[in-house]
Design an enzyme around this catalytic site. Sequence first.
Site, PDB file in Angstrom:
ATOM      1  N   CYS A  72      12.985 -42.458   3.318  1.00 56.39           N
ATOM      2  CA  CYS A  72      11.829 -41.886   2.637  1.00 56.39           C
ATOM      3  C   CYS A  72      12.322 -41.070   1.443  1.00 56.39           C
ATOM      4  O   CYS A  72      13.129 -40.145   1.615  1.00 56.39           O
ATOM      5  CB  CYS A  72      11.096 -40.974   3.625  1.00 56.39           C
ATOM      6  SG  CYS A  72       9.769 -40.039   2.872  1.00 56.39           S
ATOM      7  N   CYS A 180       9.355 -45.058  -3.753  1.00 53.24           N
ATOM      8  CA  CYS A 180       8.792 -44.715  -2.446  1.00 53.24           C
ATOM      9  C   CYS A 180       9.028 -45.954  -1.585  1.00 53.24           C
ATOM     10  O   CYS A 180       8.801 -47.083  -2.052  1.00 53.24           O
ATOM     11  CB  CYS A 180       7.298 -44.425  -2.583  1.00 53.24           C
ATOM     12  SG  CYS A 180       6.405 -44.419  -1.015  1.00 53.24           S
TER      13      CYS A 180
HETATM   14  N1  DGL Z   1       7.674 -43.698   2.164  1.00 54.03           N
HETATM   15  C1  DGL Z   1       7.814 -42.385   1.704  1.00 54.03           C
HETATM   16  C2  DGL Z   1       8.660 -42.240   0.455  1.00 54.03           C
HETATM   17  O1  DGL Z   1       9.554 -43.016   0.238  1.00 54.03           O
HETATM   18  C3  DGL Z   1       6.653 -41.424   1.809  1.00 54.03           C
HETATM   19  C4  DGL Z   1       5.274 -41.871   1.566  1.00 54.03           C
HETATM   20  C5  DGL Z   1       4.314 -40.746   1.918  1.00 54.03           C
HETATM   21  O2  DGL Z   1       4.179 -40.462   3.103  1.00 54.03           O
HETATM   22  O3  DGL Z   1       3.763 -40.128   0.999  1.00 54.03           O
HETATM   23  O4  DGL Z   1       8.480 -41.306  -0.291  1.00 54.03           O
END
Ligand code: DGL
Length: 250
Positions: A72, A180
């Site tokens: 993430c 993301c």
């Molecule tokens: N998948 C996550 C990222 O790479 C977070 C997405 C979220 O929960 O806002 O930032």
Amino acid sequence: MNQKIGVFDSGLGGLSILKELRKLLPNEDYLFYEDSIHNPYGEKTEEELLEITSNIVDYLLKEQCKIIVIACNTATTICMKKLRKKYPNTIFVGTVPAIKVAHDNHFKKTIILSTPNTMKSKRVDELIHNYQDTDQELINISGENLASLIEQDKEKEIDELLDRLLKDYKEEADSIILGCTHYPLIKDQIQKAVPKAVLIDSSDGVSREVKRQLEMHQLLNNKEKKGILKIINTKEESLIKRSMEILEKE
Ligand code: DGL
């Protein structure tokens, strides 16, 4: 014995990293902590995120994970430095927008698309400062609630949002960084919004870094047979089935 690779994200996004990891290190066992109940991380405060991610790290360590992969960008850019301080004996591998990859490939007009938190983070400022070429334009934009829409599988809203966010760069952008981990799951829709851009995603780099860390610490699993995957979803058990289907696609 510490055996598993622990991976976590605020939901489906971690699957884009997990997929690459399982290709590169198929004999490892994985525990994927899919924290859908706290999605989106991209709009939470630093304090909230630190509490959430510390609880996850505690859980993964209790489950004997030998390395923790923060799949993430938001949790990495906001919390990783503090987590490393708090857990000095734990090996962490994080995920950041692949600004270095855009630099190494000499792209000239690159969009960095990420969550509101990642976009404003000091870590992204540092990466831009370290890797922006003098003849390279880096456009740092927030994907707003795109990760939540992906989580809820809202195809039409995703198209509308992408169109609005990217319309000014539709013809000129030669590359777009998927900052993301949810975004690689909608590659086709993103490509449609910026047809001339090369899509840059971090999963390959993260997976290679995990392998490098395991080798360096002599923690690679030498078993011959395919590893086991366990997924935990903090919101609803039924979501695990959907994640398994996404992983098995392709
Ligand atoms: N998948 C996550 C990222 O790479 C977070 C997405 C979220 O929960 O806002 O930032």
